[in-house]
Scaffold this motif. Structure first.
Motif, PDB file in Angstrom:
ATOM      1  N   VAL A 347       0.494  -7.024   0.542  1.00  0.00           N
ATOM      2  CA  VAL A 347       1.727  -7.635   1.025  1.00  0.00           C
ATOM      3  C   VAL A 347       2.769  -6.538   1.215  1.00  0.00           C
ATOM      4  N   GLU A 348       3.338  -6.470   2.405  1.00  0.00           N
ATOM      5  CA  GLU A 348       4.443  -5.543   2.646  1.00  0.00           C
ATOM      6  C   GLU A 348       5.672  -6.337   3.082  1.00  0.00           C
ATOM      7  N   THR A 349       6.792  -6.086   2.455  1.00  0.00           N
ATOM      8  CA  THR A 349       8.062  -6.698   2.838  1.00  0.00           C
ATOM      9  C   THR A 349       9.076  -5.581   3.057  1.00  0.00           C
ATOM     10  N   TYR A 350       9.990  -5.821   3.998  1.00  0.00           N
ATOM     11  CA  TYR A 350      10.952  -4.763   4.309  1.00  0.00           C
ATOM     12  C   TYR A 350      12.197  -5.362   4.947  1.00  0.00           C
ATOM     13  N   THR A 396       5.612  -2.211  -0.799  1.00  0.00           N
ATOM     14  CA  THR A 396       4.237  -2.628  -0.529  1.00  0.00           C
ATOM     15  C   THR A 396       3.549  -2.899  -1.859  1.00  0.00           C
ATOM     16  N   SER A 397       2.879  -4.024  -1.941  1.00  0.00           N
ATOM     17  CA  SER A 397       2.071  -4.321  -3.123  1.00  0.00           C
ATOM     18  C   SER A 397       0.667  -4.698  -2.668  1.00  0.00           C
ATOM     19  N   SER A 398      -0.310  -4.253  -3.422  1.00  0.00           N
ATOM     20  CA  SER A 398      -1.697  -4.570  -3.107  1.00  0.00           C
ATOM     21  C   SER A 398      -2.453  -4.736  -4.412  1.00  0.00           C
ATOM     22  N   GLY A 399      -3.600  -5.360  -4.329  1.00  0.00           N
ATOM     23  CA  GLY A 399      -4.329  -5.584  -5.557  1.00  0.00           C
ATOM     24  C   GLY A 399      -5.704  -6.171  -5.320  1.00  0.00           C
ATOM     25  N   LEU A 400      -6.414  -6.333  -6.425  1.00  0.00           N
ATOM     26  CA  LEU A 400      -7.737  -6.926  -6.416  1.00  0.00           C
ATOM     27  C   LEU A 400      -7.847  -7.836  -7.627  1.00  0.00           C
ATOM     28  N   ASN A 401      -8.220  -9.090  -7.390  1.00  0.00           N
ATOM     29  CA  ASN A 401      -8.380 -10.065  -8.461  1.00  0.00           C
ATOM     30  C   ASN A 401      -9.840 -10.502  -8.509  1.00  0.00           C
TER      31      ASN A 401
END
Length: 794
Positions: A347-350, A396-401
Motif C-alpha cells: 500500500v502506498e499513500t501520498y 509505503t507499507s508492504s508485508g506478508l501474512n
C-alpha cells in the motif's frame, strides 16, 4: 432455472427456520459468505415465487415473471454471527440502499457503540470514527486482509481504498481485533471491509448520482464472468465524484479504480489479485473552537477572498489523498486437514497537503539555529511573508501474512506469521504568495543560509514481525467451542529529524508486545448462544512526534516533544454475551476494558497559520464498563426493523503528570466517550418499492480530561427511498433518493483536537498554574439530497 433467470436472482439468505430465501438484487453480486451458502441452502426449503414487475428468459423462448420476497433480517443491518466476541455487520442489502457517496464509517454508524461521522455529502480524506470511546487511531482497519490505516499516524483512509458499490459487507468487532489481523493499533476494536466477488456471468453495472452542493458521482463496473473454462473470472470498476464544500468555499474531487481477478485452482484452493487506485483532492476544512462555533456556526471555514496576510484563504489550504493498493490472496487446501493462506500486499499513500502560514523575514529559526534573512530579501528586513506550506509526504507499507491451519478431529490448530515493512518521509516547502494569494514554484521555496524553511524534515522506518498460535477445541457435537491464542509482536521503529540542533536527531525504539486471547462459546440450541472472552490489544505510539520533535520557525522552541515514556498503549478486555436467532434476532453483550499508557494527542493550530501541531501525551490508565445490544426483525408486511444501543461508563484511573505537576484527572470521564448511544432503523422492500430510515442519538461528551468543556448531545436522521424500474431489454434499472440529516441539525459531531489538560487556566496538585487551551471540533454535515439512477446489464 434458466441461465438468464439464475443471473438475475442474486444472494441466497437462510431464514431463521433454515429455509433458503432467494432475493433479487440487480446491483451487487453475492458476498463471499453468501455465495458459499447458496448451494447448501437451496434444498433446505422454499423460494417465494410470484408474478413480478420484470420478465426474464426462462427457457427456449419462454418468458417467465417472478417477484422474489425479501426476508433479510433488519434490512441487512444485522447478520448472523457465531464467534465468541461482539461483532456487528451491515451487508449488501443495506449498503445498496445508502447514498453511494458516504464513507464506510458512516455505513456502520448505526451499529452498537459506533460513531461514524460525516463532514459532508462527499468526503475524500481520512474519516472520524469512534467505537466504545476509542477513536480511529485505536481501531484496526482491515480491507481484504490488508491494513488500510496509516502505519504511523493510524489515520483511516477507508474512502480511498474501495468504492461502496463494490463492498460485500462492513463489519465491526467492538471489543477486540482478530488475532491474525495485520494491525498494530487495534486496542479493542476492528473494522473490516469485504470486497464483492466477481460474478460467474458476464455483466455490467452503471450508476449516476447528483444532488445538493453540486455533488455528483459516476460509476461503472464490468464483470468478465468465467473466461472460457479456465476457472478465471474478474471485474474492473471506475468512478469519478466531485462536489462543493457544503460550508465555506472550495471543492473536492475523487478518481477511483477497483479491480479483482480470481482463479479457482481446485474445489477448495484459489488465488485472487486485488488492486485499487485513488486520486483525490479537496479544500481543507477549518475546525472551530467552541467559542468560534458559537460565534460563526456553520459559516466558520476558510476564506473565499484573499486579503494580504490571511493564511485561511481557501486556495492555500488543500489536502490530497492518493493511494495505490495491491494484494494477492492465496488459499491452498493441502489435504489431510492441512491448509495454507498466504497473502503478500503493498500500500502506498501520498499527498501533498497544503496550508497557509507566515514566515519571519529576518531572525527566524531553522530547527534551533537562528537565521539572518530569507534569501531574496534585503538584510535586516523586518516583518513576515505570507506563504503556502506544502507537505509532500509519502509512505509505503508492504508485508506478508501467512496462516497455516491443521484440522484434525475435534481440534483446529493455527500458526501465523506476519511481516510488515513501512517507510515514511515528510517535510515542508514554503512558497511566498503574491497580493492575490497566488504562488509559483518557479520562484523557489523560502530559504535562509542555504536551507529551506521547515518545521520538520522527517524520515521514518518500521519493521514488524509477529508470530501467533491459536488452538480451537470443539466439544459436545460442536456446541461448546474453546479457543486460546497468543501473538508475539516485535516492532522496530526509527525516525530522524534532519534540522539543525534537533534533539534527538535519530530515535530508535524496539517493542515486544504479547497479546493473548481466550474465547469460549456454547450453543444452547441452534437459535441461542452464549459466549465469554478475555482479550488483549495494543497500539504502538502514533506519529513521528512521539519520537522526534518539531520546531517553531519564529522562536526556535519545540512545538512538540517526544514521549518521555515510549510505551505501547495496552488494553485488557472482557465480554460476556448472548445471541438469539429467530423471527427476531437479538445480541446483547456486557463488557469491561482497562487501558494502560493511554495516549492522547493534543492538536492545535500554530498562531497566524492553518498548520496543525500534535503533542502526544501519556494519559495513564482508563477503565470502561458498559452494555450494548442490537435487535432486528424479519420483514412483516415488507417492513423490517433494527435498533441498537449502548451504555458505557468511563473513568480516568490516575492524576496525569503535566508541566512538572499533576492534574486532578482521577475519576474524570474519558474524552470522546458518550455514556449513551442509540439508533433505530426501518427498512421497506416489496420487490418494487423500497426505503430505509435511520435515526441516531449520541449523548454529550467531554473534550478535555478535566471535563470542563465538551459538546452537547445530538441526533440525526437519514432517509433513502426508491423504486425498481421496469426492465428495458437486458437493463434492470433502479432509482433512489437519499436524504441526509433530515432536520438540518447544526451540531458538533466529535473532537478534532483534544485538550489534554483543560480549556481554562487551572492549578495542579502542587500549585503550578497550567494555562488552558481550546479544543477544536468536527462540524457534522448539514442537510443533503442525492438522487441516484443505476442498473445492471445482463
Amino acid at each position: 432455472m434458466s441461465t438468464s433467470l439464475a443471473a438475475t436472482v442474486a444472494p441466497v439468505f437462510l431464514s431463521p427456520a433454515g429455509a433458503a430465501v432467494v432475493h433479487r438484487d440487480s446491483h451487487h453480486s453475492p458476498s463471499r459468505s453468501q455465495q458459499a451458502n447458496v448451494s447448501a441452502a437451496r434444498p433446505a426449503g422454499k423460494t417465494a415465487a410470484r408474478p413480478a414487475r420484470t420478465g426474464m428468459d426462462a427457457g427456449a423462448g419462454e418468458e417467465a415473471s417472478v417477484k422474489v420476497a425479501r426476508r433479510v433480517l433488519g434490512g441487512g443491518m444485522m447478520a448472523r454471527q457465531t464467534i465468541a466476541k461482539s461483532v456487528s455487520e451491515v451487508t449488501q442489502d443495506y449498503i445498496s440502499k445508502q447514498s453511494p457517496l458516504v464513507n464506510p464509517g458512516v455505513l456502520v454508524s448505526s451499529l452498537p457503540g459506533v460513531q461514524g461521522n460525516s463532514e459532508g455529502p462527499l468526503s475524500t480524506t481520512s474519516e472520524t470514527l469512534h467505537i466504545r470511546g476509542l477513536d480511529q487511531t485505536q481501531i484496526g482497519m482491515v480491507y481484504e486482509g490488508m491494513p488500510l490505516a496509516d502505519p504511523f499516524t493510524y489515520g483511516a483512509y477507508t474512502s480511498a481504498m474501495v468504492d461502496n458499490e463494490n463492498l460485500a459487507s462492513v463489519s465491526v468487532s467492538q471489543g477486540s481485533s482478530d488475532l491474525t489481523a495485520p494491525v498494530y493499533n487495534a486496542d479493542g476494536a476492528q473494522m473490516t471491509l469485504n470486497l464483492r466477488h466477481a460474478s460467474n456471468k458476464f455483466g455490467a453495472y452503471v450508476e449516476a448520482s447528483g444532488g445538493t452542493h453540486s455533488t455528483n458521482k459516476e460509476f461503472v463496473r464490468v464483470d468478465t464472468g468465467e473466461i472460457g473454462h479456465s476457472g478465471v473470472k474478474g471485474f474492473v470498476s471506475g468512478s469519478y465524484s466531485s462536489g462543493n464544500l457544503w460550508r465555506g468555499p472550495g471543492d473536492m474531487y475523487r478518481w477511483h479504480l477497483d479491480a479483482a481477478l480470481e482463479k479457482q485452482w481446485a474445489r477448495n484452493s484459489s488465488s485472487e489479485v486485488i488492486f485499487s487506485y485513488n486520486y483525490a483532492n479537496q479544500t481543507e476544512w477549518l475546525y472551530p473552537t467552541l467559542a468560534q462555533w458559537h460565534e460563526y456556526g456553520d459559516s466558520y471555514n476558510t476564506s473565499g477572498v484573499y486579503k494580504p496576510g490571511e493564511t485561511s484563504y481557501y486556495k492555500l489550504n488543500t489536502k490530497a489523498t492518493n493511494a495505490v493498493v495491491g494484494t494477492i490472496k492465496n488459499h491452498f487446501d493441502l489435504g489431510n486437514g492441512l491448509s495454507l493462506d498466504a497473502q503478500p500486499y503493498a500500500v502506498e499513500t501520498y499527498g501533498p497537503n497544503n496550508y497557509g502560514g507566515t514566515v519571519p523575514i529576518s531572525g527566524g529559526y531553522s530547527g534551533t539555529q537562528q537565521y539572518g534573512t530569507l534569501e531574496g530579501y534585503a538584510p535586516g528586513t523586518t516583518g513576515s511573508v505570507t506563504a503556502i506550506s506544502i507537505h509532500p509526504w509519502v509512505q509505503t507499507s508492504s508485508g506478508l501474512n501467512l496462516i497455516g491451519t491443521w484440522k484434525r478431529g475435534l481440534n483446529t490448530l493455527k500458526f501465523g506469521y506476519w511481516y510488515s515493512y513501512a517507510v515514511h518521509s515528510e517535510f515542508q516547502d514554503y512558497y511566498a504568495v503574491d497580493s492575490e494569494g497566488r504562488y509559483a514554484k518557479s520562484n523557489g521555496y523560502l530559504k535562509a543560509d542555504g536551507r529551506n524553511i521547515t518545521q520538520y524534515n522527517i524520515n521514518g522506518m518500521q519493521q514488524l514481525n509477529a508470530l501467533s498460535i491459536e488452538d480451537d477445541l470443539s466439544l459436545l457435537h460442536d456446541r461448546l467451542t474453546i479457543g486460546a491464542s497468543l501473538r508475539a509482536n516485535m516492532i522496530n521503529r526509527q525516525f530522524t529529524e534532519d534540522l539543525p540542533g534537533a534533539t534527538p536527531y535519530k530515535s530508535v525504539k524496539n517493542m515486544f508486545i504479547p497479546t493473548p486471547q481466550v474465547l469460549i462459546s456454547y450453543k444452547i440450541n441452534p437459535q441461542n448462544q452464549i459466549y465469554i472472552n478475555g482479550t488483549t490489544g495494543y497500539r504502538a505510539p502514533s506519529s513521528f512526534q512521539s519520537q522526534v520533535g518539531t520546531y517553531n520557525y519564529t522562536t526556535g522552541a519545540e512545538l512538540s516533544e517526544p514521549l518521555g515514556n515510549y510505551t505501547p498503549e495496552f488494553m485488557i478486555g472482557e465480554e460476556i454475551g448472548f445471541r438469539h436467532y429467530g423471527p427476531v434476532m437479538l445480541s446483547v453483550a456486557g463488557f469491561n476494558y482497562n487501558l494502560t499508557h493511554h495516549q492522547i494527542s493534543s492538536v492545535s493550530y500554530l498562531p497566524d497559520s492553518t498548520v496543525t501541531v500534535s503533542q502526544p501525551i501519556d494519559a495513564g490508565g482508563e477503565t470502561a464498563r458498559g452494555i450494548q445490544a442490537e435487535v432486528s426483525t424479519r420483514p412483516w408486511y415488507h417492513i423490517s426493523a433494527y435498533a441498537s444501543g449502548q451504555y458505557m461508563h468511563t473513568s480516568v484511573d490516575n492524576n496525569i503528570a503535566y508541566g512538572g505537576d499533576y492534574l486532578r484527572t482521577k475519576g474524570k470521564q474519558e474524552v470522546g466517550s458518550p455514556k449513551f448511544l442509540a439508533s433505530i432503523g426501518l427498512t421497506y422492500d416489496d420487490g418494487t418499492n423500497f426505503g430505509n430510515f435511520n435515526f441516531r442519538y449520541s449523548d454529550s461528551q467531554y473534550s478535555t480530561l478535566m471535563n470542563d468543556q465538551g459538546i452537547p448531545a445530538y441526533f440525526t436522521a437519514d432517509l433513502s427511498f426508491g423504486r425498481y424500474l421496469p426492465k428495458f431489454g437486458r437493463f434492470h434499472p433502479k432509482a433512489m433518493l437519499s436524504l441526509a440529516n433530515l432536520g438540518d441539525v447544526h451540531y458538533l459531531s466529535s473532537m478534532t483536537g483534544y485538550t489534554v489538560t483543560a480549556a481554562s487556566k487551572i492549578k495542579g496538585i502542587y500549585g503550578t498554574t497550567v494555562t488552558g487551551s481550546q479544543p477544536t471540533y468536527n462540524v457534522g454535515s448539514g442537510f443533503s439530497a442525492i438522487f441516484t439512477i443505476s442498473g445492471t446489464f445482463e
